[in-house]
Structures are given as C-alpha cells and as structure tokens.
Design a protein around this motif. Structure first.
Motif, PDB file in Angstrom:
ATOM      1  N   LEU A  20       0.835  -1.196   0.000  1.00 54.60           N
ATOM      2  CA  LEU A  20       0.000   0.000   0.000  1.00 54.60           C
ATOM      3  C   LEU A  20       0.877   1.256   0.000  1.00 54.60           C
ATOM      4  O   LEU A  20       1.872   1.317   0.723  1.00 54.60           O
ATOM      5  CB  LEU A  20      -0.904  -0.007   1.233  1.00 54.60           C
ATOM      6  CG  LEU A  20      -2.032   1.008   1.273  1.00 54.60           C
ATOM      7  CD1 LEU A  20      -3.000   0.800   0.117  1.00 54.60           C
ATOM      8  CD2 LEU A  20      -2.785   0.897   2.592  1.00 54.60           C
ATOM      9  N   ASN A  26       2.453   4.640   0.872  1.00 56.05           N
ATOM     10  CA  ASN A  26       2.580   5.364   2.135  1.00 56.05           C
ATOM     11  C   ASN A  26       3.529   6.549   1.958  1.00 56.05           C
ATOM     12  O   ASN A  26       4.094   6.745   0.882  1.00 56.05           O
ATOM     13  CB  ASN A  26       3.033   4.424   3.270  1.00 56.05           C
ATOM     14  CG  ASN A  26       4.404   3.848   3.035  1.00 56.05           C
ATOM     15  OD1 ASN A  26       5.365   4.566   2.774  1.00 56.05           O
ATOM     16  ND2 ASN A  26       4.518   2.529   3.102  1.00 56.05           N
ATOM     17  N   ASP A  48      -6.007  10.324  -1.507  1.00 59.60           N
ATOM     18  CA  ASP A  48      -7.040   9.302  -1.642  1.00 59.60           C
ATOM     19  C   ASP A  48      -6.849   8.181  -0.629  1.00 59.60           C
ATOM     20  O   ASP A  48      -7.807   7.684  -0.047  1.00 59.60           O
ATOM     21  CB  ASP A  48      -7.046   8.728  -3.059  1.00 59.60           C
ATOM     22  CG  ASP A  48      -7.621   9.694  -4.076  1.00 59.60           C
ATOM     23  OD1 ASP A  48      -8.145  10.756  -3.686  1.00 59.60           O
ATOM     24  OD2 ASP A  48      -7.548   9.372  -5.280  1.00 59.60           O
ATOM     25  N   VAL A  49      -5.605   7.775  -0.406  1.00 59.29           N
ATOM     26  CA  VAL A  49      -5.318   6.729   0.585  1.00 59.29           C
ATOM     27  C   VAL A  49      -5.677   7.221   1.984  1.00 59.29           C
ATOM     28  O   VAL A  49      -6.341   6.505   2.748  1.00 59.29           O
ATOM     29  CB  VAL A  49      -3.836   6.291   0.515  1.00 59.29           C
ATOM     30  CG1 VAL A  49      -3.478   5.399   1.691  1.00 59.29           C
ATOM     31  CG2 VAL A  49      -3.553   5.577  -0.795  1.00 59.29           C
ATOM     32  N   HIS A  50      -5.269   8.431   2.328  1.00 64.84           N
ATOM     33  CA  HIS A  50      -5.557   8.973   3.667  1.00 64.84           C
ATOM     34  C   HIS A  50      -7.050   9.114   3.919  1.00 64.84           C
ATOM     35  O   HIS A  50      -7.526   8.872   5.026  1.00 64.84           O
ATOM     36  CB  HIS A  50      -4.862  10.318   3.877  1.00 64.84           C
ATOM     37  CG  HIS A  50      -3.378  10.205   4.031  1.00 64.84           C
ATOM     38  ND1 HIS A  50      -2.771   9.515   5.051  1.00 64.84           N
ATOM     39  CD2 HIS A  50      -2.367  10.685   3.260  1.00 64.84           C
ATOM     40  CE1 HIS A  50      -1.460   9.573   4.921  1.00 64.84           C
ATOM     41  NE2 HIS A  50      -1.191  10.273   3.835  1.00 64.84           N
ATOM     42  N   ARG A  51      -7.805   9.483   2.898  1.00 61.24           N
ATOM     43  CA  ARG A  51      -9.258   9.644   3.035  1.00 61.24           C
ATOM     44  C   ARG A  51     -10.015   8.334   2.844  1.00 61.24           C
ATOM     45  O   ARG A  51     -11.229   8.285   2.967  1.00 61.24           O
ATOM     46  CB  ARG A  51      -9.779  10.669   2.029  1.00 61.24           C
ATOM     47  CG  ARG A  51      -9.298  12.075   2.313  1.00 61.24           C
ATOM     48  CD  ARG A  51      -9.868  13.057   1.331  1.00 61.24           C
ATOM     49  NE  ARG A  51      -9.604  12.577  -0.036  1.00 61.24           N
ATOM     50  CZ  ARG A  51     -10.134  13.076  -1.128  1.00 61.24           C
ATOM     51  NH1 ARG A  51     -10.976  14.074  -1.049  1.00 61.24           N
ATOM     52  NH2 ARG A  51      -9.842  12.596  -2.310  1.00 61.24           N
ATOM     53  N   LYS A  52      -9.270   7.268   2.501  1.00 62.73           N
ATOM     54  CA  LYS A  52      -9.845   5.936   2.265  1.00 62.73           C
ATOM     55  C   LYS A  52     -10.844   5.939   1.114  1.00 62.73           C
ATOM     56  O   LYS A  52     -11.846   5.246   1.142  1.00 62.73           O
ATOM     57  CB  LYS A  52     -10.447   5.371   3.544  1.00 62.73           C
ATOM     58  CG  LYS A  52      -9.404   5.203   4.619  1.00 62.73           C
ATOM     59  CD  LYS A  52      -9.948   4.588   5.866  1.00 62.73           C
ATOM     60  CE  LYS A  52      -8.779   4.473   6.836  1.00 62.73           C
ATOM     61  NZ  LYS A  52      -9.142   4.088   8.128  1.00 62.73           N
ATOM     62  N   ASN A  60      -9.614   5.517  -2.233  1.00 62.14           N
ATOM     63  CA  ASN A  60      -9.016   4.483  -3.082  1.00 62.14           C
ATOM     64  C   ASN A  60      -7.926   3.773  -2.296  1.00 62.14           C
ATOM     65  O   ASN A  60      -7.311   4.358  -1.405  1.00 62.14           O
ATOM     66  CB  ASN A  60      -8.359   5.084  -4.329  1.00 62.14           C
ATOM     67  CG  ASN A  60      -9.340   5.659  -5.302  1.00 62.14           C
ATOM     68  OD1 ASN A  60     -10.505   5.283  -5.334  1.00 62.14           O
ATOM     69  ND2 ASN A  60      -8.877   6.592  -6.114  1.00 62.14           N
ATOM     70  N   ALA A  61      -7.673   2.540  -2.676  1.00 60.12           N
ATOM     71  CA  ALA A  61      -6.483   1.839  -2.199  1.00 60.12           C
ATOM     72  C   ALA A  61      -5.472   1.914  -3.338  1.00 60.12           C
ATOM     73  O   ALA A  61      -5.776   1.531  -4.466  1.00 60.12           O
ATOM     74  CB  ALA A  61      -6.802   0.392  -1.859  1.00 60.12           C
ATOM     75  N   THR A 115      -4.668   1.175  -8.643  1.00 61.00           N
ATOM     76  CA  THR A 115      -5.633   1.617  -7.633  1.00 61.00           C
ATOM     77  C   THR A 115      -6.863   0.730  -7.660  1.00 61.00           C
ATOM     78  O   THR A 115      -7.223   0.166  -8.690  1.00 61.00           O
ATOM     79  CB  THR A 115      -6.078   3.074  -7.862  1.00 61.00           C
ATOM     80  OG1 THR A 115      -6.761   3.158  -9.107  1.00 61.00           O
ATOM     81  CG2 THR A 115      -4.903   4.027  -7.871  1.00 61.00           C
ATOM     82  N   CYS A 135     -10.948   0.888  -6.263  1.00 62.94           N
ATOM     83  CA  CYS A 135     -12.004   1.737  -5.723  1.00 62.94           C
ATOM     84  C   CYS A 135     -13.272   0.894  -5.661  1.00 62.94           C
ATOM     85  O   CYS A 135     -13.603   0.182  -6.613  1.00 62.94           O
ATOM     86  CB  CYS A 135     -12.209   2.960  -6.610  1.00 62.94           C
ATOM     87  SG  CYS A 135     -13.477   4.077  -5.999  1.00 62.94           S
TER      88      CYS A 135
END
Length: 67
Positions: free
Chosen positions: A2, A4, A30-34, A36-37, A55, A57
């Motif tokens: 993931l 980071n 997007d990762v921080h807000r969850k 998208n991975a 990504t 979603c």
C-alpha cells in the motif's frame, strides 16, 4: 504494498501525464481519506522507489458528480 509517505513518488513516470500527476498529487490524499487503495511496486533493495502502481475503488461516481 500500500502506498505510504515513505514512497518517493517524485521520480515516477509511466509516460502518461495524467497517471503520473495522479500518483504525485492525488494518490496519497485518496489513501488517507480511504477513497481508493493505491498499491505500488518497488524493489526490495530500494523500497521507497515506485516502479509502478494500481488503484482499487469500491464505487463508481459519474465524473460530472464530483466537485
């Protein structure tokens, strides 16, 4: 792995300007807000260097609906 904050996205280029820009400017948010991975590929010897990414979603939103 993931995405980071330890991944150096600044040197990444895939030849598609919009994809490069997404990784460099939007993917971390997007990762921080969850939203998208975002997964990255890197070498074990140089784990901070991003060689590629994809990504995932869980939803679809019409582009016209996003502010």
């Amino acid at each position: 792995m993931l995405l980071n904050d330890g991944h150096d996205r600044s040197g990444f280029t895939c030849g598609v300007e919009s994809l490069d820009r997404y990784l460099k400017t939007q993917a971390g948010q997007d990762v921080h807000r969850k939203v998208n991975a975002v997964f990255v590929l890197s070498l074990e010897a140089v784990p901070a260097r991003v060689l590629g990414y994809y990504t995932l979603c869980a939803m679809a939103i019409s582009q016209g609906k996003v502010p």
